[in-house]
Design a protein around this motif. Structure first.
Motif, PDB file in Angstrom:
ATOM      1  N   GLY A 218      62.680  82.642  63.441  1.00 59.89           N
ATOM      2  CA  GLY A 218      62.960  83.687  64.422  1.00 59.89           C
ATOM      3  C   GLY A 218      64.373  84.214  64.340  1.00 59.89           C
ATOM      4  O   GLY A 218      64.596  85.431  64.415  1.00 59.89           O
TER       5      GLY A 218
ATOM      6  N   TRP B 199      56.686  85.854  68.501  1.00 64.10           N
ATOM      7  CA  TRP B 199      57.469  84.674  68.145  1.00 64.10           C
ATOM      8  C   TRP B 199      57.816  83.860  69.390  1.00 64.10           C
ATOM      9  O   TRP B 199      57.776  82.628  69.365  1.00 64.10           O
ATOM     10  CB  TRP B 199      58.744  85.105  67.424  1.00 64.10           C
TER      11      TRP B 199
ATOM     12  N   LEU C 165      53.636  85.728  64.062  1.00 62.13           N
ATOM     13  CA  LEU C 165      55.086  85.747  63.934  1.00 62.13           C
ATOM     14  C   LEU C 165      55.583  87.141  63.548  1.00 62.13           C
ATOM     15  O   LEU C 165      56.685  87.290  63.045  1.00 62.13           O
ATOM     16  CB  LEU C 165      55.535  84.722  62.873  1.00 62.13           C
TER      17      LEU C 165
END
Length: 358
Positions: free
Chosen positions: A183, A146, A140
């Protein structure tokens, strides 16, 4: 921004309480199987838990697991989520077993299979373990990675793979929304999201998806239409700039409301029905008030009782503090607002439920 997020969390709480007042179907809650309340409750499934999960991801991204601190992070989440899961879940199972007038008696194997609405807490803990592992692997770290994580989560979401054990089905259902929150907090641009053109696109997409779908969104939740429509609605809610002082206050005790509301909504229904009340115009508002005010009283009662608060509110297990070390590192003057930020980070539902920012 925080006030708007608190507003959304408070709104999600009220939607959850309303859901359990009305009932999951015609055999639970007020046993409303048809009519406008049933339809509204089923459509609101698109917002309730996806919004909670999104907020969990957003607040996690504000205070993520630090390098080398995965063990402490998971221990904190266990204290925040699993302790109340066991204590409140046990009380709930006992109440289901002995209380008169309940719609269903407990049949689940405690905690190996989810206990009522507490499935969210169990699923969220597993998600945080997964997220901590993903962070350690750098999955991530940037926008492209992501995207890959979101694609994997969406693929598993749409696969239909599920199991009743350990709330794994809930994990697969919630994971895309948690990653969406992470995100957007890390890589998103709120100014672009709040641009009128972007909001028009989201509203148009939501309208088209809703008009084209004939699915029962209370039942068919792991479909592409549901995922797309729920995502549009969550993003619209975030972009709305809606702020309500009342909902902010509700959001401030959202974890207590989440944990305990079902005791009070069911209790209100049982008492009023035994008193001969059958009007939905009385039962629904009474259930809503009981489901919000009752947990607020529970929160007030337990919040200053250290061990009880840890067990029933997930405030974290009390630990001895080395006062000399604390004094050494204590700043002479706290920056303005620090206490508020620290208090905000310490309670609430899950990072929506799990870390005062399910």
């Amino acid at each position: 921004m925080r006030g708007r997020l608190e507003t959304l969390r408070g709104g999600a709480c009220l939607l959850l309480v309303l859901y359990h007042v009305i009932g999951m179907d015609g055999s639970s809650g007020l046993r409303i199987g048809e009519g406008w309340l049933r339809i509204a409750s089923d459509w609101l499934a698109l917002v309730r838990m996806p919004l909670f999960a999104f907020l969990a991801g957003w607040f996690y991204a504000e205070r993520p697991v630090l390098a080398g601190q995965a063990g402490a992070f998971i221990q904190g989440k266990a204290e925040r989520l699993l302790l109340p899961l066991v204590t409140v879940g046990t009380l709930y199972l006992i109440a289901q077993a002995v209380a008169p007038g309940v719609n269903h008696r407990a049949t689940a194997i405690p905690f190996l299979m989810p206990v009522a609405h507490l499935w969210f807490i169990q699923a969220l803990f597993i998600i945080f373990v997964v997220v901590a592992a993903a962070e350690r692997g750098g999955l991530l770290r940037d926008l492209n990675r992501w995207y890959v994580a979101m694609a994997v989560a969406a693929t598993v979401y749409l696969s239909g793979v599920t199991t009743p054990w350990l709330a794994i089905g809930g994990v697969l259902y919630l994971l895309p929304y948690v990653l969406l929150g992470i995100g957007l907090r890390r890589f998103g641009d709120m100014r672009r999201l709040q641009d009128p053109a972007c909001m028009i696109v989201l509203m148009s997409a939501a309208w088209a998806l809703a008009a084209a779908s004939s699915a029962d969104f209370n039942e068919e939740r792991r479909t592409a239409a549901y995922l797309a429509l729920a995502t549009c609605l969550v993003l619209l809610a975030l972009a709305s700039r809606w702020r309500s002082e009342l909902l902010i206050r509700v959001g401030g005790s959202s974890y207590a409301i989440f944990l305990f509301h079902a005791f009070f909504t069911a209790g209100s229904r049982i008492v009023l029905e035994r008193a001969g009340v059958s009007s939905l115009a009385i039962l629904v508002p009474a259930g809503m008030l009981s489901g919000v005010l009752g947990p607020l009283l529970v929160h007030r009662y337990f919040k200053n009782k250290t061990v009880a608060a840890a067990l029933f509110l997930g405030t974290g297990w009390p630990r001895a503090v080395d006062t000399r070390t604390a004094e050494r590192f204590r700043p002479a003057v706290l920056p303005a607002g620090t206490e508020t930020v620290q208090a905000t980070a310490a309670s609430g539902i899950s990072n929506s439920l799990a870390s005062r920012r399910t």
